[in-house]
Design a protein around this motif. Structure first.
Motif, PDB file in Angstrom:
ATOM      1  N   ILE A  18      71.443  17.426  34.681  1.00 29.33           N
ATOM      2  CA  ILE A  18      72.442  16.556  34.078  1.00 29.33           C
ATOM      3  C   ILE A  18      71.924  16.175  32.702  1.00 29.33           C
ATOM      4  CG2 ILE A  18      71.500  14.385  35.018  1.00 29.33           C
ATOM      5  CD1 ILE A  18      74.555  13.624  35.539  1.00 29.33           C
ATOM      6  N   THR A  19      72.822  15.936  31.777  1.00 29.33           N
ATOM      7  CA  THR A  19      72.395  15.577  30.430  1.00 29.33           C
ATOM      8  C   THR A  19      72.063  14.089  30.344  1.00 29.33           C
ATOM      9  OG1 THR A  19      74.635  15.103  29.653  1.00 29.33           O
ATOM     10  CG2 THR A  19      73.837  17.390  29.403  1.00 29.33           C
ATOM     11  N   PRO A  20      71.201  13.720  29.410  1.00 30.26           N
ATOM     12  CA  PRO A  20      70.844  12.299  29.260  1.00 30.26           C
ATOM     13  C   PRO A  20      72.035  11.436  28.845  1.00 30.26           C
ATOM     14  CG  PRO A  20      69.503  13.689  27.803  1.00 30.26           C
ATOM     15  CD  PRO A  20      70.451  14.587  28.521  1.00 30.26           C
ATOM     16  N   GLU A  21      73.021  12.044  28.196  1.00 33.02           N
ATOM     17  CA  GLU A  21      74.188  11.294  27.723  1.00 33.02           C
ATOM     18  C   GLU A  21      75.235  11.071  28.808  1.00 33.02           C
ATOM     19  OE1 GLU A  21      73.222  14.277  26.239  1.00 33.02           O
ATOM     20  OE2 GLU A  21      71.942  13.289  24.769  1.00 33.02           O
ATOM     21  N   SER A  22      75.073  11.715  29.947  1.00 36.67           N
ATOM     22  CA  SER A  22      76.039  11.563  31.034  1.00 36.67           C
ATOM     23  C   SER A  22      76.099  10.111  31.490  1.00 36.67           C
ATOM     24  CB  SER A  22      75.659  12.450  32.216  1.00 36.67           C
ATOM     25  OG  SER A  22      75.700  13.808  31.854  1.00 36.67           O
ATOM     26  N   THR A  23      77.273   9.704  31.935  1.00 31.16           N
ATOM     27  CA  THR A  23      77.450   8.329  32.405  1.00 31.16           C
ATOM     28  C   THR A  23      76.910   8.189  33.829  1.00 31.16           C
ATOM     29  OG1 THR A  23      79.618   8.753  33.379  1.00 31.16           O
ATOM     30  CG2 THR A  23      79.563   8.108  31.030  1.00 31.16           C
ATOM     31  N   ILE A  24      76.715   6.963  34.230  1.00 30.72           N
ATOM     32  CA  ILE A  24      76.270   6.688  35.596  1.00 30.72           C
ATOM     33  C   ILE A  24      77.339   7.157  36.588  1.00 30.72           C
ATOM     34  CG2 ILE A  24      75.623   4.883  37.231  1.00 30.72           C
ATOM     35  CD1 ILE A  24      73.530   5.530  34.986  1.00 30.72           C
ATOM     36  N   ARG A  25      78.594   7.002  36.270  1.00 27.97           N
ATOM     37  CA  ARG A  25      79.683   7.482  37.134  1.00 27.97           C
ATOM     38  C   ARG A  25      79.576   8.993  37.315  1.00 27.97           C
ATOM     39  NH1 ARG A  25      82.023   6.887  41.253  1.00 27.97           N
ATOM     40  NH2 ARG A  25      82.613   4.775  40.788  1.00 27.97           N
ATOM     41  N   GLU A  26      79.339   9.722  36.226  1.00 23.92           N
ATOM     42  CA  GLU A  26      79.175  11.183  36.316  1.00 23.92           C
ATOM     43  C   GLU A  26      77.963  11.532  37.177  1.00 23.92           C
ATOM     44  OE1 GLU A  26      80.981  12.695  32.041  1.00 23.92           O
ATOM     45  OE2 GLU A  26      78.991  11.783  32.076  1.00 23.92           O
ATOM     46  N   LEU A  27      76.892  10.793  37.000  1.00 21.56           N
ATOM     47  CA  LEU A  27      75.687  11.004  37.805  1.00 21.56           C
ATOM     48  C   LEU A  27      75.990  10.845  39.283  1.00 21.56           C
ATOM     49  CD1 LEU A  27      72.605  11.245  38.325  1.00 21.56           C
ATOM     50  CD2 LEU A  27      72.475   8.780  37.842  1.00 21.56           C
ATOM     51  N   LEU A  28      76.666   9.765  39.638  1.00 18.01           N
ATOM     52  CA  LEU A  28      77.002   9.513  41.040  1.00 18.01           C
ATOM     53  C   LEU A  28      77.901  10.612  41.603  1.00 18.01           C
ATOM     54  CD1 LEU A  28      77.642   5.659  40.876  1.00 18.01           C
ATOM     55  CD2 LEU A  28      75.597   6.838  41.729  1.00 18.01           C
ATOM     56  N   ASP A  29      78.855  11.057  40.800  1.00 12.82           N
ATOM     57  CA  ASP A  29      79.759  12.120  41.239  1.00 12.82           C
ATOM     58  C   ASP A  29      79.000  13.419  41.504  1.00 12.82           C
ATOM     59  OD1 ASP A  29      81.953  10.442  41.102  1.00 12.82           O
ATOM     60  OD2 ASP A  29      82.635  11.196  39.147  1.00 12.82           O
ATOM     61  N   VAL A  30      78.094  13.787  40.607  1.00 13.34           N
ATOM     62  CA  VAL A  30      77.349  15.040  40.759  1.00 13.34           C
ATOM     63  C   VAL A  30      76.405  14.964  41.963  1.00 13.34           C
ATOM     64  CG1 VAL A  30      75.665  16.587  39.677  1.00 13.34           C
ATOM     65  CG2 VAL A  30      77.544  15.654  38.323  1.00 13.34           C
ATOM     66  N   LEU A  31      75.701  13.851  42.123  1.00  9.30           N
ATOM     67  CA  LEU A  31      74.812  13.701  43.280  1.00  9.30           C
ATOM     68  C   LEU A  31      75.595  13.845  44.585  1.00  9.30           C
ATOM     69  CD1 LEU A  31      72.537  10.724  42.155  1.00  9.30           C
ATOM     70  CD2 LEU A  31      71.818  13.101  42.477  1.00  9.30           C
ATOM     71  N   ALA A  32      76.758  13.200  44.651  1.00  3.29           N
ATOM     72  CA  ALA A  32      77.573  13.261  45.867  1.00  3.29           C
ATOM     73  C   ALA A  32      78.153  14.659  46.073  1.00  3.29           C
ATOM     74  CB  ALA A  32      78.694  12.227  45.791  1.00  3.29           C
ATOM     75  N   GLU A  33      78.636  15.269  45.018  1.00  2.00           N
ATOM     76  CA  GLU A  33      79.250  16.595  45.113  1.00  2.00           C
ATOM     77  C   GLU A  33      78.242  17.652  45.576  1.00  2.00           C
ATOM     78  OE1 GLU A  33      80.778  19.749  41.850  1.00  2.00           O
ATOM     79  OE2 GLU A  33      81.733  17.777  41.758  1.00  2.00           O
ATOM     80  N   LEU A  34      77.033  17.584  45.041  1.00  2.00           N
ATOM     81  CA  LEU A  34      76.000  18.567  45.380  1.00  2.00           C
ATOM     82  C   LEU A  34      75.209  18.183  46.629  1.00  2.00           C
ATOM     83  CD1 LEU A  34      74.641  19.282  41.790  1.00  2.00           C
ATOM     84  CD2 LEU A  34      76.182  20.726  43.145  1.00  2.00           C
ATOM     85  N   ASN A  35      75.362  16.950  47.069  1.00  2.00           N
ATOM     86  CA  ASN A  35      74.629  16.434  48.225  1.00  2.00           C
ATOM     87  C   ASN A  35      73.117  16.559  48.024  1.00  2.00           C
ATOM     88  OD1 ASN A  35      74.450  15.172  50.744  1.00  2.00           O
ATOM     89  ND2 ASN A  35      74.325  17.134  51.812  1.00  2.00           N
ATOM     90  N   VAL A  36      72.657  16.092  46.847  1.00  2.14           N
ATOM     91  CA  VAL A  36      71.236  16.102  46.516  1.00  2.14           C
ATOM     92  C   VAL A  36      70.798  14.689  46.165  1.00  2.14           C
ATOM     93  CG1 VAL A  36      71.200  18.509  45.749  1.00  2.14           C
ATOM     94  CG2 VAL A  36      71.675  16.701  44.082  1.00  2.14           C
ATOM     95  N   GLY A  37      69.495  14.469  46.176  1.00  2.00           N
ATOM     96  CA  GLY A  37      68.957  13.143  45.917  1.00  2.00           C
ATOM     97  C   GLY A  37      68.417  12.938  44.519  1.00  2.00           C
ATOM     98  N   ALA A  38      68.393  14.007  43.715  1.00  2.00           N
ATOM     99  CA  ALA A  38      67.876  13.887  42.353  1.00  2.00           C
ATOM    100  C   ALA A  38      68.392  15.026  41.497  1.00  2.00           C
ATOM    101  CB  ALA A  38      66.356  13.894  42.364  1.00  2.00           C
TER     102      ALA A  38
END
Length: 143
Positions: A18-38
């Motif tokens: 994920i890019t450093p400029e990504s929002t926290i909402r985007e971060l949460l979406d990607v973690l949930a979508e990929l089912n990963v912890g980091a």
């Protein structure tokens, strides 16, 4: 046993970033979508600027009023424990235990080549133990 063996046993060489400029909402979406912890924080998907994990979210956002206004760069860990493909599996486990981390990026010649999670490491070790058990059983049984 080497870190490269663990990566090979995963069956996928995908490294989620994920890019450093990504929002926290985007971060949460990607973690949930990929089912990963980091996720590894990267500008180009090849080099690492940091890592952001569920622990970062919990620790750094619990006292924040405006989490929606923050970016991944605001909460990511920049002092990242890393390893190389040629490092020993025992060394990898020691790093995870000593530093209490669950995800270790694997870097080769400055480039991101994988991530090993504690789940990957446990699964790999279990497979090795089962193989050794089967080999001993075959030996004892005369097979």
């Amino acid at each position: 046993m080497r870190v490269s063996d663990v990566l090979a046993s995963k069956g996928s060489d995908a490294v989620y970033t994920i890019t450093p400029e990504s929002t926290i909402r985007e971060l949460l979406d990607v973690l949930a979508e990929l089912n990963v912890g980091a996720l590894v924080v990267s500008d180009d998907g090849k080099t690492m600027r940091g890592i952001v994990s569920e622990r970062d979210i919990v620790r750094k956002l619990r006292t924040t009023e405006n989490a929606r206004d923050m970016t991944v760069a605001d909460i990511m860990t920049v002092d990242v424990q890393m390893c190389a493909p040629a490092d020993s599996f025992g060394g990898l486990m020691a790093i995870m235990t000593e530093h209490r981390v669950r995800h270790i990026p694997v870097i080769d010649d400055g480039l991101l080549v994988g991530v090993v999670s504690i789940g990957d490491a446990v699964k790999y070790r279990m497979e090795q133990l089962e193989f050794e058990r089967d080999q001993l059983n075959n030996y004892v049984a005369g097979g």
